[in-house]
Design a protein around this motif. Structure first.
Motif, short mmCIF file in Angstrom:
data_model
loop_
_atom_site.label_atom_id
_atom_site.label_comp_id
_atom_site.label_asym_id
_atom_site.label_seq_id
_atom_site.Cartn_x
_atom_site.Cartn_y
_atom_site.Cartn_z
N ALA A 192 0.40 -1.31 0.29
CA ALA A 192 -0.16 -0.13 -0.11
C ALA A 192 1.13 1.51 -0.20
O ALA A 192 0.12 2.19 0.20
N GLU A 193 2.43 0.99 0.05
CA GLU A 193 3.11 2.19 -0.06
C GLU A 193 4.64 2.10 -0.65
O GLU A 193 5.71 2.05 0.32
N LEU A 194 4.10 1.73 -2.29
CA LEU A 194 5.28 1.02 -3.24
C LEU A 194 6.37 2.75 -3.03
O LEU A 194 6.01 3.28 -3.57
N PRO A 195 7.63 2.32 -2.64
CA PRO A 195 8.07 3.75 -2.65
C PRO A 195 9.05 3.70 -4.38
O PRO A 195 10.25 3.40 -3.83
N PHE A 196 8.12 3.57 -5.03
CA PHE A 196 8.71 3.60 -6.38
C PHE A 196 7.98 5.14 -7.06
O PHE A 196 6.76 5.78 -7.02
N ASP A 197 8.71 5.36 -7.56
CA ASP A 197 7.74 6.49 -8.86
C ASP A 197 7.03 6.31 -9.34
O ASP A 197 6.96 5.05 -10.06
N ASP A 198 6.02 7.06 -10.00
CA ASP A 198 5.30 7.60 -11.18
C ASP A 198 5.78 6.56 -11.97
O ASP A 198 6.37 6.97 -12.89
N ALA A 199 4.91 5.50 -12.49
CA ALA A 199 5.00 5.04 -14.75
C ALA A 199 6.69 5.12 -14.54
O ALA A 199 6.92 5.21 -15.50
N THR A 200 6.45 4.19 -13.42
CA THR A 200 8.51 3.54 -13.64
C THR A 200 8.08 1.77 -14.29
O THR A 200 9.06 2.01 -15.26
N PHE A 201 7.56 1.37 -14.48
CA PHE A 201 6.93 -0.39 -14.25
C PHE A 201 6.25 -0.27 -16.13
O PHE A 201 5.40 0.22 -15.83
N ASP A 202 6.92 -1.47 -16.92
CA ASP A 202 6.11 -2.04 -17.69
C ASP A 202 5.10 -2.37 -17.56
O ASP A 202 3.95 -2.85 -18.52
#
Length: 282
Positions: A109-119
């Motif tokens: 519920a609190e992923l430490p990644f930037d917006d629009a990072t993954f394919d």
């Protein structure tokens, strides 16, 4: 979220860390059994050789490690709330010689990644245990690129999963098992047909579809099944811990008797069914 719900992730970290050794012990059996579900999640994610992939609730490494071998020019980030489970995954990645993987212990519920990072975002059997499934899916959508696929597996209905209900039903006859409401973490909380489709669509995903995948949990004896299920299943271990010695003996005896129904050609075969759901970030 209530105070009680807020405390669930902390309890989950402790419990899954404790069960990491059991999952490592039965790694080969778990890989064989759950491979069809992970393969389906990967298939619906539509990976490319250079895809950047997030695997949420990866546990001891699947389906993230399998995906890593399919994206040699890409990268896979494996996450889980349990650092102990991820440590097992790291050992497996090293053994397989996978250099395009990384590991992050975190709450879904609190992923430490930037917006629009993954394919692509994968999640096999994580939604069953997330305290706040709507927050988790929102985080998956947030971190996915436009056009990215989000693909997940959840356990199907109880009648389709005797691998679990056989022993859980027996436990319930002899002990007081907790009965959490449908919104709280539990093995079958996402099992209603269409539940995951609605969840994905409510989060803004398009091209959403779900399908069933079934396989068998196979063991060569009741003793093997009993050792396996008590080593890897938290609810089973918790129920047995609440029972006295006599009750534990009765539970084991009843389970062994029921397992006779599932013997086929010298092995026990217990049906296991999951719903695979996938959608695209608009």
């Amino acid at each position: 979220m209530s105070v009680a719900a807020d405390s669930i992730p902390d309890r989950q970290r402790i419990i899954w860390d404790q069960f990491a050794a059991g999952w490592k012990k039965w790694d080969a059996e778990l890989l064989d059994w759950r491979a069809p579900f992970g393969d389906a999640v990967i298939q619906d994610a539509r990976l490319h050789p250079d895809s950047i992939v997030l695997d949420v609730a990866s546990g001891t490494g699947e389906p993230g490690l399998t995906a890593a071998a399919l994206v040699p020019d890409g990268e896979v980030v494996l996450t889980d709330i349990s650092a102990g489970m991820l440590h097992v995954a790291e050992e497996k990645a090293s053994t397989r010689g996978l250099a395009n993987v990384s590991f992050t212990a975190c709450d879904a519920a609190e992923l430490p990644f930037d917006d629009a990072t993954f394919d692509a975002v994968l999640c096999r059997f994580g939604f069953n245990y997330f305290p706040d499934i709507r927050s988790a899916v929102r985080e998956m959508v947030r971190t996915a690129k436009p056009g990215a696929r989000i693909s997940a597996a959840v356990w199907g209905r109880t009648a389709e999963n005797p691998w679990a209900t056989l022993v859980l039903g027996t436990l319930a006859q002899h002990t007081e098992l907790p009965h959490p409401p449908g919104v709280m973490p539990g093995l079958f909380r996402c099992s209603t047909p269409g539940f995951m489709t609605r969840l994905f669509r409510d989060a803004g995903l398009v091209d959403v579809a779900e399908r069933k995948v079934s396989t068998d949990l196979v063991h060569d004896s009741p003793e093997s099944y009993w050792e396996f299920i008590t080593d890897i299943a938290i609810t089973v271990a918790t129920g047995l811990a609440k029972a006295d010695k006599e009750a534990r003996s009765l539970i084991r005896s009843d389970v062994f008797q029921l397992l006779g129904r599932y013997e086929h050609q010298g092995a026990l075969r217990l049906r296991s069914t999951a719903t695979i759901v996938a959608g695209t970030r608009a």
